[in-house]
Write a protein that holds these residues in place. Structure first.
Motif, PDB file in Angstrom:
ATOM      1  N   GLY A  90       0.829  -1.210   0.000  1.00  0.00           N
ATOM      2  CA  GLY A  90       0.000   0.000   0.000  1.00  0.00           C
ATOM      3  C   GLY A  90       0.858   1.252   0.000  1.00  0.00           C
ATOM      4  O   GLY A  90       0.577   2.234  -0.690  1.00  0.00           O
ATOM      5  N   LEU A  91       1.933   1.170   0.766  1.00  0.00           N
ATOM      6  CA  LEU A  91       2.848   2.304   0.877  1.00  0.00           C
ATOM      7  C   LEU A  91       3.558   2.554  -0.462  1.00  0.00           C
ATOM      8  O   LEU A  91       3.594   3.681  -0.970  1.00  0.00           O
ATOM      9  CB  LEU A  91       3.879   1.951   1.957  1.00  0.00           C
ATOM     10  CG  LEU A  91       4.650   3.053   2.624  1.00  0.00           C
ATOM     11  CD1 LEU A  91       3.695   4.037   3.240  1.00  0.00           C
ATOM     12  CD2 LEU A  91       5.548   2.451   3.709  1.00  0.00           C
ATOM     13  N   LEU A  92       4.065   1.468  -1.047  1.00  0.00           N
ATOM     14  CA  LEU A  92       4.745   1.603  -2.348  1.00  0.00           C
ATOM     15  C   LEU A  92       3.738   2.070  -3.393  1.00  0.00           C
ATOM     16  O   LEU A  92       4.047   2.912  -4.241  1.00  0.00           O
ATOM     17  CB  LEU A  92       5.359   0.272  -2.777  1.00  0.00           C
ATOM     18  CG  LEU A  92       6.450  -0.278  -1.852  1.00  0.00           C
ATOM     19  CD1 LEU A  92       6.969  -1.617  -2.354  1.00  0.00           C
ATOM     20  CD2 LEU A  92       7.614   0.716  -1.746  1.00  0.00           C
ATOM     21  N   GLY A  93       2.498   1.548  -3.303  1.00  0.00           N
ATOM     22  CA  GLY A  93       1.450   1.891  -4.267  1.00  0.00           C
ATOM     23  C   GLY A  93       1.114   3.370  -4.244  1.00  0.00           C
ATOM     24  O   GLY A  93       1.009   4.003  -5.296  1.00  0.00           O
ATOM     25  N   ILE A  94       0.988   3.939  -3.068  1.00  0.00           N
ATOM     26  CA  ILE A  94       0.590   5.356  -3.011  1.00  0.00           C
ATOM     27  C   ILE A  94       1.746   6.250  -3.445  1.00  0.00           C
ATOM     28  O   ILE A  94       1.561   7.258  -4.119  1.00  0.00           O
ATOM     29  CB  ILE A  94       0.017   5.767  -1.631  1.00  0.00           C
ATOM     30  CG1 ILE A  94      -0.674   7.127  -1.764  1.00  0.00           C
ATOM     31  CG2 ILE A  94       1.048   5.828  -0.533  1.00  0.00           C
ATOM     32  CD1 ILE A  94      -1.912   7.285  -0.990  1.00  0.00           C
ATOM     33  N   ARG A  95       2.974   5.851  -3.100  1.00  0.00           N
ATOM     34  CA  ARG A  95       4.138   6.646  -3.548  1.00  0.00           C
ATOM     35  C   ARG A  95       4.184   6.672  -5.077  1.00  0.00           C
ATOM     36  O   ARG A  95       4.428   7.699  -5.685  1.00  0.00           O
ATOM     37  CB  ARG A  95       5.435   6.034  -3.011  1.00  0.00           C
ATOM     38  CG  ARG A  95       5.652   6.306  -1.536  1.00  0.00           C
ATOM     39  CD  ARG A  95       6.952   5.677  -1.083  1.00  0.00           C
ATOM     40  NE  ARG A  95       7.148   5.806   0.346  1.00  0.00           N
ATOM     41  CZ  ARG A  95       7.894   4.985   1.085  1.00  0.00           C
ATOM     42  NH1 ARG A  95       8.507   3.965   0.519  1.00  0.00           N
ATOM     43  NH2 ARG A  95       8.037   5.168   2.368  1.00  0.00           N
ATOM     44  N   GLU A  96       3.926   5.509  -5.675  1.00  0.00           N
ATOM     45  CA  GLU A  96       3.980   5.413  -7.136  1.00  0.00           C
ATOM     46  C   GLU A  96       2.831   6.200  -7.765  1.00  0.00           C
ATOM     47  O   GLU A  96       3.033   6.985  -8.695  1.00  0.00           O
ATOM     48  CB  GLU A  96       3.913   3.945  -7.545  1.00  0.00           C
ATOM     49  CG  GLU A  96       4.276   3.737  -9.003  1.00  0.00           C
ATOM     50  CD  GLU A  96       4.081   2.292  -9.429  1.00  0.00           C
ATOM     51  OE1 GLU A  96       4.048   1.398  -8.564  1.00  0.00           O
ATOM     52  OE2 GLU A  96       3.939   2.095 -10.645  1.00  0.00           O
ATOM     53  N   ALA A  97       1.618   6.003  -7.222  1.00  0.00           N
ATOM     54  CA  ALA A  97       0.432   6.656  -7.796  1.00  0.00           C
ATOM     55  C   ALA A  97       0.548   8.179  -7.743  1.00  0.00           C
ATOM     56  O   ALA A  97       0.039   8.877  -8.615  1.00  0.00           O
ATOM     57  CB  ALA A  97      -0.819   6.208  -7.052  1.00  0.00           C
ATOM     58  N   LEU A  98       1.226   8.688  -6.726  1.00  0.00           N
ATOM     59  CA  LEU A  98       1.348  10.145  -6.593  1.00  0.00           C
ATOM     60  C   LEU A  98       2.628  10.678  -7.257  1.00  0.00           C
ATOM     61  O   LEU A  98       2.903  11.867  -7.208  1.00  0.00           O
ATOM     62  CB  LEU A  98       1.319  10.553  -5.113  1.00  0.00           C
ATOM     63  CG  LEU A  98       0.072  10.140  -4.311  1.00  0.00           C
ATOM     64  CD1 LEU A  98       0.144  10.648  -2.883  1.00  0.00           C
ATOM     65  CD2 LEU A  98      -1.223  10.654  -4.980  1.00  0.00           C
TER      66      LEU A  98
END
Ligand code: NAD
Length: 357
Positions: A90-98
């Motif tokens: 989730g953490l990696l996902g939000i960093r990537e998405a933003l």
């Protein structure tokens, strides 16, 4: 008015974010600001609710906010899930998405905590470093990568360190802009005596520096920087470096302070930024009101400075943290002697609020 999305996460995450939100509320009241906060789930809390660590709706909410404040994710409950379903995804996902390409890790030694460092007091006292690490490029993402079988039956593992001009330009520019809010010194760290990608890194950083004549640029090889951080940390203001070197140097710089509960961070993209303490979800002390909320409060101070450009307000929060420590209040993770008073997470937040003016 500023819109803040809070993502408390797991373990001590909700405890420290709740306290930090209280501090923001107090800041808003004191300085006549309006912070509209909304809370959403990430990590294990999101897995329990939706079956995955980050849902699209939360990404959309984050994109609509002016800044995101995250607690921490993870814990034993979700440890055996497959990789893409773990809280950390989730953490990696939000960093990537933003599109968060710059990771900022300040390492500041507080006089009242100077004995917590494993280095001598006279070496670390007064240290205030900001490590700016490139977060989305370099050897962690470069292709080709993999493990291949050789004809003789042995194996070969390989990764690619690669940086393009635009990638270096934007991280260098960010570092120079940040230096303007500090002592106006940037040290670019590379390994250009050995690596071609570092030769380009040094050339591009030097070019970008021409647009910031008021900021002093120096270059240093990474091996020397690792030594200098221990030998004379006070020489540094802003360090800008690649993903791999920054990963290692930011942990080294953090250890100068000697205390994980005190370390804030920010990850920045073109418009948005995500602020979070460096520590994890500390399941061993979760739910006991023992967590140190200062790293999260200091992450809010970074938000005020870097996302909202409220430099004076940010400094007043930093000073309140300094003052609370000088006044002898400590959470259980911080070094203390007989003259200190132990307090819990919530009380520490209240004491910080009391000192914001
Ligand atoms: P951790 O940082 O959670 O804890 C390490 C030690 O430091 C523990 O003894 C803990 O009690 C203490 N500690 C950490 N933060 C503290 C605070 N604010 N106040 C007082 N004490 C504090 O690291 P860990 O134990 O390796 O990991 C625990 C979980 O957190 C794992 O699931 C890990 O994957 C996750 N994690 C998440 C993040 C993140 O969300 N960014 C970062 C690191 C680890």
């Amino acid at each position: 008015m500023y819109k803040i999305l809070t993502l408390p996460g797991d373990g001590i995450g909700p405890e420290v974010v709740q306290v930090a939100a209280q501090v923001l509320k107090h800041v808003a009241k004191t300085f006549h600001l309006v912070f509209e906060t909304e809370e959403a789930l990430i990590g294990g809390a999101s897995i329990d609710q939706y079956g995955k660590p980050l849902v699209d709706e939360v990404i959309q909410k984050a994109k609509q906010a002016d800044a995101v404040l995250l607690g921490a994710v993870g814990g034993p409950k979700w440890e055996n899930l497959s990789h893409h379903l773990k809280p950390e995804a989730g953490l990696l996902g939000i960093r990537e998405a933003l599109g968060l390409y710059a990771n900022l890790r300040p390492a500041m030694v507080y006089d009242s905590l100077v004995d917590a460092s494993s280095l001598k007091k006279e070496i670390v006292s007064g240290t205030n470093i900001l490590v700016v690490r490139e977060l989305t490029g370099g050897i962690y993402f470069g292709k080709p990568k993999g493990i291949q079988k050789n004809e003789d039956g042995t194996e070969r593992g390989f990764n690619t360190e690669v940086y393009s001009t635009p990638e270096i330009e934007r991280i260098a520019q960010k570092a120079f802009q940040l230096a303007r809010k500090r002592k106006r010194q940037v040290c670019s760290v590379d390994k250009s005596n050995v690596l071609e990608s570092s030769v380009l890194w040094r050339q591009v950083v030097t070019q970008v520096a021409k647009r910031f004549p008021d900021v002093q640029l120096s270059h240093m090889y990474v091996d020397n920087c690792a030594m200098q951080l221990i030998r004379q940390p006070k020489q540094f203001d802003v360090i800008v470096t690649s993903n791999l070197f920054g990963d290692i140097l930011s942990d080294e710089a953090a250890m100068l302070t000697g205390s994980i509960g005190m370390l804030p961070s920010a990850s920045m993209g073109e418009r948005l930024a995500l602020y979070e303490p460096v520590h994890g979800s500390a399941p061993d002390i979760a739910g006991q009101d023992k967590a140190n909320p200062l790293a999260t409060i200091l992450s809010c101070a970074m938000m005020l400075k870097y996302s909202f450009d409220l430099l004076d307000v940010s400094i007043s929060v930093e000073n309140a943290v300094k003052k609370v420590l000088e006044d002898g209040f400590r959470t259980q993770d911080l070094s203390h002697d007989g003259s200190c008073q132990m307090v819990g997470c919530r009380e520490m937040g209240r004491l910080v609020c009391e000192r914001i003016n």
